[in-house]
Design an enzyme around this catalytic site. Structure first.
Site, PDB file in Angstrom:
ATOM      1  CE  LYS A 168      -1.155  11.016  -1.767  1.00 31.00           C
ATOM      2  NZ  LYS A 168      -2.737  10.209  -3.047  1.00 31.00           N
ATOM      3  N   GLY A 199      -3.330  -1.841   7.412  1.00 34.88           N
ATOM      4  CA  GLY A 199      -4.443  -1.029   8.805  1.00 34.88           C
ATOM      5  C   GLY A 199      -5.194  -1.444   9.587  1.00 34.88           C
ATOM      6  NE  ARG A 234      -0.637  -9.629   5.251  1.00 31.45           N
ATOM      7  CZ  ARG A 234      -1.436  -8.458   5.093  1.00 31.45           C
ATOM      8  NH1 ARG A 234      -2.338  -9.109   4.083  1.00 31.45           N
ATOM      9  NH2 ARG A 234      -1.474  -7.098   5.270  1.00 31.45           N
ATOM     10  N   GLY A 258       2.804  -2.068   6.003  1.00 29.55           N
ATOM     11  CA  GLY A 258       3.747  -3.297   5.275  1.00 29.55           C
ATOM     12  C   GLY A 258       4.647  -2.303   4.709  1.00 29.55           C
TER      13      GLY A 258
END
Length: 391
Positions: free
Chosen positions: A194, A370, A36, A347
């Site tokens: 999930k 996200g 990053r 990620g």
């Protein structure tokens, strides 16, 4: 994306604030992954070439507002930035009043913005303090663009001039290739543990993709919804009805939804006891699914042969641990050899691609998991909306 870029304005000798995403892993004061930081080096260098006075802001982790905590300090990042830029980076310690200035050609990194009271609540007074630190506010923190915080939304709206940095522009251009101008057929691969965390993503994707591949724990819930015994595999039984609804939605919209044919199972993850590959009709009660099988990967490859655009979010199995990395590795190889434009976001997916050393063969690797997920959900990111309003 409708936004001004750094190329649209005269930056020469200007004072600029660059909101970066320098939220990197740090252990015992040592940075363990700097991708990053490296991603925003071109942005900083561009400002330096224009002899700008540069103030950099970023968050790191989730500290308690109003309280300095050394484990969340950006001090190690300032040192690393200096090394990467081969230039001095002055570190400005925790200062609630933001009393800081930079000279032309100077780089200053402020301490973690999340130490400041009001950052996460998008306090307009704090946003104004950020905005007033320079003549130009450069938003280049795509990984935080989905947060309506003082430094990522309010400051943009209150700045004299607000522009998107090169990284923001590249991320939104990549999103455009998926959402607005995809070369079809367009396939999406969604893994993860999930269904609940990806439900909105899956539903929104079914509205515009030509094919959808589900993997990981998400696939387990889909298999259970179709009546297969999945042993003691990770599953969300409360979302079986949702999985059934999504399967029907795929049929109604004529979206290709290939399901696993065989899987890699074991009785225990850590020891890989009882490791074997089996069809989805023959999973025993004491076994759990930890990866996709070879035949499944061949089926996915056959489906992806048709694709001209692919977006990938989430691994196929427990790729961090051998021998459960083979499915994710096979998928990476499929995309690496494909002529399709492949966008990798999230990620775990990006980590897998880098772990397998195939990053140079992908179309684009997103820096914001996200943030990109919210784009795939059909949401407009707060920072993107603010930049568009200032354009």
């Amino acid at each position: 994306m409708k936004a001004l870029s750094m190329d649209d304005i005269d930056l020469q000798n200007k004072s600029v604030v660059i909101r970066c995403d320098l939220n990197v892993p740090i252990k015992n004061g040592v940075i363990t992954g700097d991708k990053r930081i490296r991603a925003v080096i071109p942005t900083i260098q561009k400002a330096l070439k224009n002899n700008c006075a540069i103030i950099i802001t970023s968050h790191l982790g989730r500290p308690t507002e109003g309280t300095f905590d050394e484990q969340f300090s950006l001090a190690p990042v300032a040192k690393h930035l200096s090394e990467l830029l081969n230039a001095d980076v002055r570190f400005h310690a925790y200062d609630p009043e933001l009393n800081v200035q930079a000279k032309n050609g100077e780089i200053v990194l402020l301490e973690n913005v999340r130490f400041l009271v009001g950052e996460k609540k998008n306090n307009p007074e704090l946003g104004a303090k950020f905005a007033n630190l320079g003549e130009v506010y450069i938003m280049d923190a795509f990984g935080a663009a989905h947060r309506a915080h003082a430094s990522t939304e309010s400051a943009i709206r209150q700045a004299k001039i607000a522009v998107a940095g090169p990284l923001m522009m590249a991320e939104m251009e990549a999103a455009k290739k998926i959402l607005q101008e995809p070369k079809r057929p367009l396939y999406a691969i969604v893994g993860g543990s999930k269904v609940s965390t990806k439900l909105t993503v899956l539903e929104n994707l079914l509205g515009f993709v030509d094919g959808l591949i589900v993997a990981g724990g998400i696939a387990n819930t889909f298999l259970l919804a179709q009546g297969y015994n999945i042993g003691k595999s990770l599953v969300e039984e409360d979302f079986i009805d949702e999985a059934k609804r999504l399967i029907q939605l795929a049929k109604d919209k004529n979206v290709d939804l290939p399901m696993p044919k065989d899987v890699v199972v074991a009785k225990d993850l850590s020891s890989a006891e009882g490791l074997r590959t089996t069809t989805i009709n023959d999973i025993k009660a004491d076994e759990a699914i930890f990866d996709m099988g070879e035949e499944t990967c061949k089926e996915f490859a056959k489906a992806l042969e048709k694709a001209h655009t692919v977006v990938w979010n989430g691994p196929l199995g427990v790729f961090e641990q051998e021998p459960f990395d083979k499915g994710t590795r096979a998928l990476g190889d499929i995309l690496a050899k494909s002529s399709a434009y492949s966008l990798v976001c999230g990620g775990d997916s990006v980590t897998a691609v880098e772990q397998f050393s195939i990053q140079d063969k992908m179309g684009y690797l997103s820096t914001g998991g996200g943030a990109f997920l919210e784009i795939l959900e059909g949401k407009t990111l707060p920072a993107v909306a603010a930049l568009a309003d200032r354009a």
